[in-house]
Design a protein around this motif. Sequence first.
Motif, mmCIF file in Angstrom:
data_model
loop_
_atom_site.group_PDB
_atom_site.id
_atom_site.type_symbol
_atom_site.label_atom_id
_atom_site.label_comp_id
_atom_site.label_asym_id
_atom_site.label_seq_id
_atom_site.Cartn_x
_atom_site.Cartn_y
_atom_site.Cartn_z
ATOM 1 N N UNK A 105 -48.594 16.933 -41.764
ATOM 2 C CA UNK A 105 -49.882 17.459 -42.198
ATOM 3 C C UNK A 105 -50.903 16.329 -42.260
ATOM 4 N N UNK A 106 -52.119 16.632 -41.829
ATOM 5 C CA UNK A 106 -53.205 15.656 -41.885
ATOM 6 C C UNK A 106 -54.020 15.767 -43.163
ATOM 7 N N UNK A 107 -53.674 16.712 -44.008
ATOM 8 C CA UNK A 107 -54.435 16.927 -45.238
ATOM 9 C C UNK A 107 -54.091 15.851 -46.269
ATOM 10 N N UNK B 157 -63.680 13.678 -43.864
ATOM 11 C CA UNK B 157 -64.012 14.876 -44.637
ATOM 12 C C UNK B 157 -64.713 15.913 -43.758
ATOM 13 N N UNK B 158 -65.541 15.458 -42.811
ATOM 14 C CA UNK B 158 -66.236 16.402 -41.932
ATOM 15 C C UNK B 158 -65.249 17.136 -41.027
ATOM 16 N N UNK B 159 -64.325 16.400 -40.413
ATOM 17 C CA UNK B 159 -63.338 17.052 -39.544
ATOM 18 C C UNK B 159 -62.389 17.926 -40.354
ATOM 19 N N UNK C 175 -63.217 19.739 -42.950
ATOM 20 C CA UNK C 175 -63.925 20.999 -43.170
ATOM 21 C C UNK C 175 -63.928 21.859 -41.904
ATOM 22 N N UNK C 176 -64.079 21.219 -40.747
ATOM 23 C CA UNK C 176 -64.084 21.965 -39.495
ATOM 24 C C UNK C 176 -62.750 22.666 -39.258
ATOM 25 N N UNK C 177 -61.658 21.940 -39.430
ATOM 26 C CA UNK C 177 -60.333 22.537 -39.230
ATOM 27 C C UNK C 177 -60.090 23.652 -40.241
ATOM 28 N N UNK C 178 -60.518 23.447 -41.468
ATOM 29 C CA UNK C 178 -60.349 24.469 -42.497
ATOM 30 C C UNK C 178 -61.113 25.738 -42.145
ATOM 31 N N UNK C 179 -62.294 25.585 -41.587
ATOM 32 C CA UNK C 179 -63.081 26.754 -41.197
ATOM 33 C C UNK C 179 -62.403 27.522 -40.063
ATOM 34 N N UNK C 180 -61.822 26.792 -39.110
ATOM 35 C CA UNK C 180 -61.083 27.455 -38.044
ATOM 36 C C UNK C 180 -59.897 28.235 -38.614
ATOM 37 N N UNK C 181 -59.144 27.607 -39.520
ATOM 38 C CA UNK C 181 -57.950 28.255 -40.064
ATOM 39 C C UNK C 181 -58.286 29.469 -40.920
ATOM 40 N N UNK C 182 -59.398 29.397 -41.629
ATOM 41 C CA UNK C 182 -59.719 30.471 -42.577
ATOM 42 C C UNK C 182 -60.390 31.679 -41.920
ATOM 43 N N UNK C 183 -61.262 31.437 -40.954
ATOM 44 C CA UNK C 183 -62.049 32.560 -40.427
ATOM 45 C C UNK C 183 -62.084 32.638 -38.910
ATOM 46 N N UNK C 184 -62.435 31.581 -38.231
ATOM 47 C CA UNK C 184 -62.797 31.660 -36.824
ATOM 48 C C UNK C 184 -61.639 32.117 -35.942
ATOM 49 N N UNK C 185 -60.443 31.546 -36.135
ATOM 50 C CA UNK C 185 -59.311 31.953 -35.309
ATOM 51 C C UNK C 185 -58.940 33.410 -35.547
ATOM 52 N N UNK C 186 -58.935 33.810 -36.809
ATOM 53 C CA UNK C 186 -58.574 35.192 -37.139
ATOM 54 C C UNK C 186 -59.595 36.176 -36.576
ATOM 55 N N UNK C 187 -60.873 35.821 -36.669
ATOM 56 C CA UNK C 187 -61.912 36.704 -36.166
ATOM 57 C C UNK C 187 -61.840 36.835 -34.643
ATOM 58 N N UNK C 188 -61.662 35.718 -33.952
ATOM 59 C CA UNK C 188 -61.596 35.759 -32.493
ATOM 60 C C UNK C 188 -60.405 36.584 -32.019
ATOM 61 N N UNK C 189 -59.264 36.426 -32.677
ATOM 62 C CA UNK C 189 -58.073 37.204 -32.299
ATOM 63 C C UNK C 189 -58.258 38.677 -32.598
ATOM 64 N N UNK C 190 -58.855 38.981 -33.767
ATOM 65 C CA UNK C 190 -59.068 40.384 -34.133
ATOM 66 C C UNK C 190 -60.037 41.059 -33.163
ATOM 67 N N UNK D 219 -59.455 20.812 -30.189
ATOM 68 C CA UNK D 219 -60.292 19.611 -30.210
ATOM 69 C C UNK D 219 -60.546 19.155 -31.646
ATOM 70 N N UNK D 220 -60.772 20.123 -32.535
ATOM 71 C CA UNK D 220 -60.997 19.778 -33.938
ATOM 72 C C UNK D 220 -59.746 19.176 -34.558
ATOM 73 N N UNK D 221 -58.579 19.701 -34.210
ATOM 74 C CA UNK D 221 -57.322 19.138 -34.708
ATOM 75 C C UNK D 221 -57.128 17.699 -34.214
ATOM 76 N N UNK D 222 -57.468 17.480 -32.957
ATOM 77 C CA UNK D 222 -57.366 16.128 -32.400
ATOM 78 C C UNK D 222 -58.304 15.163 -33.140
ATOM 79 N N UNK D 223 -59.556 15.593 -33.329
ATOM 80 C CA UNK D 223 -60.510 14.747 -34.051
ATOM 81 C C UNK D 223 -60.067 14.517 -35.495
#
Length: 281
Positions: free
Chosen positions: A81-83, A203-205, A207-222, A257-261
Amino acid sequence: MAATYRSSYQQLAQLASSDSIRYQLGAIPQIDYRQSKLEAAHMRNTLSAAEATANSSLAGLSLLMGDKSPILWLPQGSDVSFDRNFSLSTLLSTAVRERADLKAALQNKQLSHSLLQLAKANRVLDLGISIGFTYNGEARNETAPTPQFNAINAGLAIPLKFSNFNKGELKSAQFKIEQDELIYQDAALRIQTEVNQAYMQYKATQKQVLQFNNTMLLEAKAILEGKIYSYNRGETALLEVINAQRSYNDTQLAYNEARYNYAVALVELQRAAAIWDIDQL
């Protein structure tokens, strides 16, 4: 990247196969069937290119590892984990205490003080003090008769050091102390800046990964699953399914890309703070 395209190709291939059956049954026009088949073919080509790029990267990795075997190294999944919950003040104090470049600057500063002490010691006069006792026995010869006597003598030698008039060595040592002090302060300030910048980037990256995990990936798949379901029921056009698929792919690639960053930011922050705990997890 290859995994994302592989999943997309499998979905489009399945959709094209379903459209072939629906076309034969007369449920959809030929143009929709041909369009879904074409999109699956395009995705297959994209997948092939992504797999070639991945294999080329693995071959480069084998070169860096010094492996001469023709078998490619296949990376395995990791649960690292990177957290982290870093404290900026703790990172700064650790960096000041552990960074090798700051330690070197500190050693140079201490050495300059020692050289100044040596220069001052070389300018001290070496006084010579001597004390002696002389006993002389009685001599009764006719040529130089000498009575018996005792003598005590003392002496003080003061050398004349003309080099003391030249204060160049002393001033040079003092200037060296001032120079090394400025270098040390510059190194400390540079380290503080590096840690601050790396911390903000991390901290910026995060937040980006957290946003993907919480909303963006789920919304795109749905959205994609909803468009496919509606298309199979004849309630939406194929173009909307294709757009949803592309949007989902773009979201997946942006997430990778966000995970890599995120990983790069973590490594850079730990390098700046002179800590390392990734291999301990």
